[in-house]
Design a protein around this motif. Structure first.
Motif, PDB file in Angstrom:
ATOM      1  N   UNK A  52       2.879  -5.076  -6.616  1.00 27.00           N
ATOM      2  CA  UNK A  52       1.634  -4.377  -6.921  1.00 27.00           C
ATOM      3  C   UNK A  52       1.327  -3.466  -5.746  1.00 27.00           C
ATOM      4  N   UNK A  53       1.247  -2.177  -6.024  1.00 27.31           N
ATOM      5  CA  UNK A  53       1.046  -1.151  -4.999  1.00 27.31           C
ATOM      6  C   UNK A  53      -0.356  -0.562  -5.132  1.00 27.31           C
ATOM      7  N   UNK A  54      -1.093  -0.576  -4.016  1.00 21.04           N
ATOM      8  CA  UNK A  54      -2.465  -0.064  -3.969  1.00 21.04           C
ATOM      9  C   UNK A  54      -2.451   1.299  -3.281  1.00 21.04           C
ATOM     10  N   UNK A  55      -3.141   2.269  -3.905  1.00 22.27           N
ATOM     11  CA  UNK A  55      -3.092   3.649  -3.412  1.00 22.27           C
ATOM     12  C   UNK A  55      -4.255   3.971  -2.483  1.00 22.27           C
ATOM     13  N   UNK A  56      -3.914   4.652  -1.376  1.00 24.26           N
ATOM     14  CA  UNK A  56      -4.873   5.187  -0.413  1.00 24.26           C
ATOM     15  C   UNK A  56      -4.549   6.652  -0.179  1.00 24.26           C
ATOM     16  N   UNK A  57      -5.524   7.394   0.290  1.00 21.32           N
ATOM     17  CA  UNK A  57      -5.313   8.788   0.715  1.00 21.32           C
ATOM     18  C   UNK A  57      -5.888   8.925   2.120  1.00 21.32           C
TER      19      UNK A  57
ATOM     20  N   UNK B 239       0.853  -1.192   0.000  1.00 22.79           N
ATOM     21  CA  UNK B 239       0.000   0.000   0.000  1.00 22.79           C
ATOM     22  C   UNK B 239       0.884   1.235   0.000  1.00 22.79           C
ATOM     23  N   UNK B 240       0.388   2.286  -0.609  1.00 19.97           N
ATOM     24  CA  UNK B 240       0.976   3.619  -0.522  1.00 19.97           C
ATOM     25  C   UNK B 240      -0.128   4.501   0.042  1.00 19.97           C
ATOM     26  N   UNK B 241       0.160   5.186   1.156  1.00 25.98           N
ATOM     27  CA  UNK B 241      -0.838   6.050   1.781  1.00 25.98           C
ATOM     28  C   UNK B 241      -0.367   7.496   1.666  1.00 25.98           C
ATOM     29  N   UNK B 242      -1.080   8.250   0.870  1.00 23.16           N
ATOM     30  CA  UNK B 242      -0.810   9.665   0.653  1.00 23.16           C
ATOM     31  C   UNK B 242      -1.488  10.430   1.792  1.00 23.16           C
ATOM     32  N   UNK B 243      -0.702  10.908   2.747  1.00 16.50           N
ATOM     33  CA  UNK B 243      -1.246  11.649   3.884  1.00 16.50           C
ATOM     34  C   UNK B 243      -1.210  13.128   3.529  1.00 16.50           C
TER      35      UNK B 243
ATOM     36  N   UNK C 298      -3.683  12.512  -7.623  1.00 26.93           N
ATOM     37  CA  UNK C 298      -4.678  12.751  -6.576  1.00 26.93           C
ATOM     38  C   UNK C 298      -5.113  14.214  -6.549  1.00 26.93           C
ATOM     39  N   UNK C 299      -4.165  15.130  -6.692  1.00 25.50           N
ATOM     40  CA  UNK C 299      -4.507  16.552  -6.596  1.00 25.50           C
ATOM     41  C   UNK C 299      -4.924  17.165  -7.932  1.00 25.50           C
ATOM     42  N   UNK C 300      -4.420  16.655  -9.044  1.00 31.67           N
ATOM     43  CA  UNK C 300      -4.754  17.276 -10.334  1.00 31.67           C
ATOM     44  C   UNK C 300      -5.888  16.567 -11.070  1.00 31.67           C
ATOM     45  N   UNK C 301      -6.135  15.299 -10.755  1.00 38.18           N
ATOM     46  CA  UNK C 301      -7.200  14.544 -11.416  1.00 38.18           C
ATOM     47  C   UNK C 301      -8.012  13.760 -10.384  1.00 38.18           C
ATOM     48  N   UNK C 302      -8.556  14.435  -9.386  1.00 39.69           N
ATOM     49  CA  UNK C 302      -9.241  13.701  -8.309  1.00 39.69           C
ATOM     50  C   UNK C 302     -10.446  12.905  -8.776  1.00 39.69           C
ATOM     51  N   UNK C 303     -11.073  13.310  -9.859  1.00 37.05           N
ATOM     52  CA  UNK C 303     -12.247  12.587 -10.348  1.00 37.05           C
ATOM     53  C   UNK C 303     -11.893  11.242 -10.971  1.00 37.05           C
ATOM     54  N   UNK C 304     -10.600  10.999 -11.211  1.00 35.21           N
ATOM     55  CA  UNK C 304     -10.183   9.701 -11.739  1.00 35.21           C
ATOM     56  C   UNK C 304     -10.249   8.616 -10.678  1.00 35.21           C
ATOM     57  N   UNK C 305     -10.380   9.010  -9.424  1.00 32.88           N
ATOM     58  CA  UNK C 305     -10.443   8.056  -8.327  1.00 32.88           C
ATOM     59  C   UNK C 305     -11.882   7.863  -7.878  1.00 32.88           C
TER      60      UNK C 305
ATOM     61  N   UNK D  15     -11.889   9.394   6.656  1.00 31.03           N
ATOM     62  CA  UNK D  15     -10.615  10.097   6.447  1.00 31.03           C
ATOM     63  C   UNK D  15      -9.675   9.278   5.566  1.00 31.03           C
ATOM     64  N   UNK D  16      -9.712   7.954   5.735  1.00 28.79           N
ATOM     65  CA  UNK D  16      -8.904   7.058   4.909  1.00 28.79           C
ATOM     66  C   UNK D  16      -9.754   6.597   3.737  1.00 28.79           C
ATOM     67  N   UNK D  17      -9.241   6.835   2.531  1.00 29.72           N
ATOM     68  CA  UNK D  17      -9.964   6.444   1.323  1.00 29.72           C
ATOM     69  C   UNK D  17      -9.107   5.500   0.484  1.00 29.72           C
ATOM     70  N   UNK D  18      -9.708   4.377   0.115  1.00 35.54           N
ATOM     71  CA  UNK D  18      -9.079   3.493  -0.853  1.00 35.54           C
ATOM     72  C   UNK D  18      -9.331   4.123  -2.213  1.00 35.54           C
TER      73      UNK D  18
END
Length: 180
Positions: free
Chosen positions: A115-120, A27-31, A163-170, A87-90
């Motif tokens: 394989x890396x899964x992204x979270x914010x 996992x990668x968690x973008x805080x 995440x910041x420039x294309x948030x609607x892709x998530x 607060x935590x979003x997959x």
């Protein structure tokens, strides 16, 4: 690096012979906070290598969300359970990348891809951060563009910028902001 959208969830059939070997699913968690600042941490084993929180599953039965919550607590001292619900979003996004040759000894033989899964994770401005000194030396909050530039990992840079420039892709959002 290969983007993989459709097959993000799968089970590896790799026998892990030693508890010390890593599972090539992480996992990668973008805080981040409401000011679009991103928390980066500096690796202890590679000074000047800055990254978001990352880590492999501890066992094949550990959930991705469980790994994200555990890694955030281990690496930053932030307890996700104390934050507001949601607060935590997959981000429902994963990438596959080649494991650096220097770190392949941590994985089962013949494993060279992860394989890396992204979270914010959105946290309050000024939240206390307590690093695990054996893993990380320093931390810094930076505007997202600067944070992306400072990351050593291409997938980490991509996660921040997307995440910041294309948030609607998530999260299945279309350009109009509605569920697709």
């Amino acid at each position: 690096m290969k983007d993989s959208y459709a097959n993000c969830i799968f089970v590896y059939a790799i026998p892990i012979r030693s508890v010390d070997l890593k599972i090539p699913i992480s996992v990668l968690v973008l805080i981040h906070n409401v000011n679009s600042e991103v928390l980066l941490i500096e690796r202890a084993d590679r000074p000047d290598f800055w990254q978001s929180v990352t880590g492999s599953l501890d066992s094949p039965s550990e959930s991705l969300e469980g790994a994200a919550v555990r890694e955030v607590a281990e690496e930053t001292g932030i307890k996700v359970q104390t934050l507001p619900k949601g607060a935590l979003k997959n981000l429902q996004h994963c990438v596959e990348y080649e494991i650096y040759p220097k770190w392949r000894h941590r994985y089962p033989p013949d494993v060279d891809r992860n394989t890396e899964h992204w979270f914010a994770l959105e946290v309050p401005v000024g939240i206390a951060v307590q690093l695990a000194p054996r893993e990380h030396l320093n931390y810094v909050w930076l505007p997202f563009e600067e944070a992306a530039q400072k990351c050593f990992s291409q997938s980490n840079r991509d996660a921040i910028l997307k995440f910041f420039s294309q948030p609607n892709d998530f999260l299945g959002l279309s350009k109009g902001g509605s569920q697709s």
